[in-house]
Design a protein around this motif. Structure first.
Motif, mmCIF file in Angstrom:
data_model
loop_
_atom_site.group_PDB
_atom_site.id
_atom_site.type_symbol
_atom_site.label_atom_id
_atom_site.label_comp_id
_atom_site.label_asym_id
_atom_site.label_seq_id
_atom_site.Cartn_x
_atom_site.Cartn_y
_atom_site.Cartn_z
ATOM 1 N N THR A 163 -2.192 -4.018 -33.894
ATOM 2 C CA THR A 163 -3.515 -4.079 -33.287
ATOM 3 C C THR A 163 -3.516 -4.771 -31.933
ATOM 4 O O THR A 163 -4.210 -4.334 -31.007
ATOM 5 C CB THR A 163 -4.495 -4.784 -34.245
ATOM 6 N N ASP A 164 -2.753 -5.857 -31.792
ATOM 7 C CA ASP A 164 -2.707 -6.551 -30.503
ATOM 8 C C ASP A 164 -2.221 -5.630 -29.400
ATOM 9 O O ASP A 164 -2.748 -5.642 -28.284
ATOM 10 C CB ASP A 164 -1.797 -7.777 -30.586
ATOM 11 N N LYS A 165 -1.208 -4.824 -29.693
ATOM 12 C CA LYS A 165 -0.657 -3.934 -28.669
ATOM 13 C C LYS A 165 -1.584 -2.761 -28.370
ATOM 14 O O LYS A 165 -1.608 -2.264 -27.244
ATOM 15 C CB LYS A 165 0.717 -3.409 -29.107
ATOM 16 N N VAL A 166 -2.337 -2.327 -29.353
ATOM 17 C CA VAL A 166 -3.213 -1.177 -29.153
ATOM 18 C C VAL A 166 -4.536 -1.581 -28.506
ATOM 19 O O VAL A 166 -4.970 -0.983 -27.525
ATOM 20 C CB VAL A 166 -3.466 -0.463 -30.493
ATOM 21 N N TYR A 167 -5.177 -2.597 -29.050
ATOM 22 C CA TYR A 167 -6.503 -2.986 -28.589
ATOM 23 C C TYR A 167 -6.510 -4.238 -27.713
ATOM 24 O O TYR A 167 -7.547 -4.616 -27.180
ATOM 25 C CB TYR A 167 -7.426 -3.237 -29.784
ATOM 26 N N GLY A 168 -5.369 -4.893 -27.565
ATOM 27 C CA GLY A 168 -5.336 -6.160 -26.842
ATOM 28 C C GLY A 168 -5.631 -6.015 -25.360
ATOM 29 O O GLY A 168 -5.588 -4.922 -24.784
ATOM 30 N N LYS A 169 -5.936 -7.135 -24.733
ATOM 31 C CA LYS A 169 -6.246 -7.153 -23.310
ATOM 32 C C LYS A 169 -5.033 -6.746 -22.484
ATOM 33 O O LYS A 169 -3.901 -7.109 -22.807
ATOM 34 C CB LYS A 169 -6.711 -8.550 -22.885
ATOM 35 N N LEU A 170 -5.283 -5.983 -21.418
ATOM 36 C CA LEU A 170 -4.238 -5.589 -20.486
ATOM 37 C C LEU A 170 -4.649 -6.006 -19.081
ATOM 38 O O LEU A 170 -5.835 -6.051 -18.757
ATOM 39 C CB LEU A 170 -4.025 -4.063 -20.496
ATOM 40 N N SER A 171 -3.670 -6.253 -18.239
ATOM 41 C CA SER A 171 -3.941 -6.576 -16.841
ATOM 42 C C SER A 171 -3.831 -5.339 -15.955
ATOM 43 O O SER A 171 -3.884 -5.439 -14.739
ATOM 44 C CB SER A 171 -2.962 -7.652 -16.356
ATOM 45 N N TYR A 172 -3.693 -4.165 -16.570
ATOM 46 C CA TYR A 172 -3.542 -2.905 -15.843
ATOM 47 C C TYR A 172 -4.232 -1.809 -16.645
ATOM 48 O O TYR A 172 -4.560 -1.992 -17.826
ATOM 49 C CB TYR A 172 -2.056 -2.573 -15.663
ATOM 50 N N PRO A 173 -4.470 -0.637 -16.060
ATOM 51 C CA PRO A 173 -5.088 0.463 -16.800
ATOM 52 C C PRO A 173 -4.069 1.128 -17.722
ATOM 53 O O PRO A 173 -3.048 1.644 -17.267
ATOM 54 C CB PRO A 173 -5.542 1.436 -15.699
ATOM 55 N N GLY A 174 -4.349 1.124 -19.007
ATOM 56 C CA GLY A 174 -3.439 1.707 -19.976
ATOM 57 C C GLY A 174 -4.133 2.700 -20.886
ATOM 58 O O GLY A 174 -5.369 2.785 -20.921
ATOM 59 N N ILE A 175 -3.340 3.458 -21.613
ATOM 60 C CA ILE A 175 -3.889 4.425 -22.560
ATOM 61 C C ILE A 175 -3.070 4.359 -23.844
ATOM 62 O O ILE A 175 -1.867 4.047 -23.808
ATOM 63 C CB ILE A 175 -3.880 5.854 -21.972
ATOM 64 N N ARG A 176 -3.730 4.613 -24.965
ATOM 65 C CA ARG A 176 -3.071 4.690 -26.261
ATOM 66 C C ARG A 176 -3.554 5.959 -26.958
ATOM 67 O O ARG A 176 -4.773 6.159 -27.119
ATOM 68 C CB ARG A 176 -3.411 3.490 -27.160
ATOM 69 N N LEU A 177 -2.627 6.796 -27.351
ATOM 70 C CA LEU A 177 -2.928 8.017 -28.094
ATOM 71 C C LEU A 177 -2.450 7.806 -29.525
ATOM 72 O O LEU A 177 -1.298 7.437 -29.744
ATOM 73 C CB LEU A 177 -2.217 9.213 -27.470
ATOM 74 N N ILE A 178 -3.322 8.049 -30.493
ATOM 75 C CA ILE A 178 -3.006 7.675 -31.874
ATOM 76 C C ILE A 178 -3.255 8.834 -32.830
ATOM 77 O O ILE A 178 -4.295 9.504 -32.759
ATOM 78 C CB ILE A 178 -3.854 6.467 -32.329
ATOM 79 N N THR A 179 -2.310 9.036 -33.729
ATOM 80 C CA THR A 179 -2.476 9.973 -34.835
ATOM 81 C C THR A 179 -1.705 9.426 -36.027
ATOM 82 O O THR A 179 -1.417 8.235 -36.094
ATOM 83 C CB THR A 179 -2.023 11.386 -34.432
ATOM 84 N N CYS A 180 -1.382 10.269 -36.998
ATOM 85 C CA CYS A 180 -0.602 9.801 -38.133
ATOM 86 C C CYS A 180 0.698 10.574 -38.231
ATOM 87 O O CYS A 180 0.912 11.571 -37.548
ATOM 88 C CB CYS A 180 -1.377 9.897 -39.435
#
Length: 205
Positions: A163-180
């Motif tokens: 969760t920290d890596k997916v929803y955590g604060k970033l200092s840059y613009p990032g994206i996360r694509l999630i499935t199973c």
């Protein structure tokens, strides 16, 4: 086949309180709990110099390597505070979690997609075949296109959702694509893992 359910903590809505985030997989159910994104920011990629964009809602996702050209819908919360998901019968639909940054803003923008819908391969069926350097393009409502470069892929048990890596604060613009993904557990009727693609903004036009 049960739809994906992501439990949003208060932090996911922009509040800094720590909560629990339960993750079940796109189009294949299952899930577990993970500690919600805290205040620890993720490290900024050293090579990104693209300035964050102003907020603009995403409308379309394109991933050339996977031949994906998908409309993006907004995802809010269900009554039980799980994140909504695209309809299982709309195999090409992805969904952006509207409680977080829009793609191109500073922070982690999260887009969900089913890998299976009603027994058929869905939009993120091949998400796990992406590799670092592959590109993801998001068209936004203001006409701009945010291009992201995939930096890493992760397949992880839902019980250990990062969760920290997916929803955590970033200092840059990032994206996360999630499935199973991963093994299908016939006893539960769900896959046991999540597949997550991480990316950073490398161009805006």
């Amino acid at each position: 086949m049960a739809p994906q359910r992501y439990r949003a903590g208060r932090h996911a809505l922009g509040v800094t309180a720590v909560a629990l985030v339960a993750v079940t997989a796109a189009g294949c159910g299952g899930g577990g709990k993970a500690r919600a994104a805290g205040t620890r920011p993720a490290a900024s990629p050293s090579s990104t110099a693209v300035k964050p964009l102003a907020r603009s809602v995403p409308s379309r996702l394109r991933i050339p390597k996977l031949n994906i050209d998908s409309p993006i819908m907004k995802l809010g919360l269900n009554a039980d505070r799980t994140i909504q998901v695209p309809p299982l019968n709309r195999l090409n639909m992805t969904g952006w979690w509207k409680g977080g940054p829009t793609p191109g803003e500073k922070g982690a923008s999260v887009i969900l997609g089913h890998n299976i819908g009603n027994g058929r391969a869905s939009v993120f069926d091949k998400l796990g075949t992406l590799r670092p350097g592959d590109t993801v393009r998001v068209t936004r409502d203001n006409g701009s296109v945010a291009t992201f470069e995939i930096t890493r892929l992760e397949q992880i048990a839902k019980s250990r959702f990062p969760t920290d890596k997916v929803y955590g604060k970033l200092s840059y613009p990032g994206i996360r694509l999630i499935t199973c993904g991963g093994r299908f557990d016939s006893s539960s009727g769900h896959h046991v893992d999540n597949v997550i693609a991480y990316g950073r903004l490398v161009n805006a036009s």
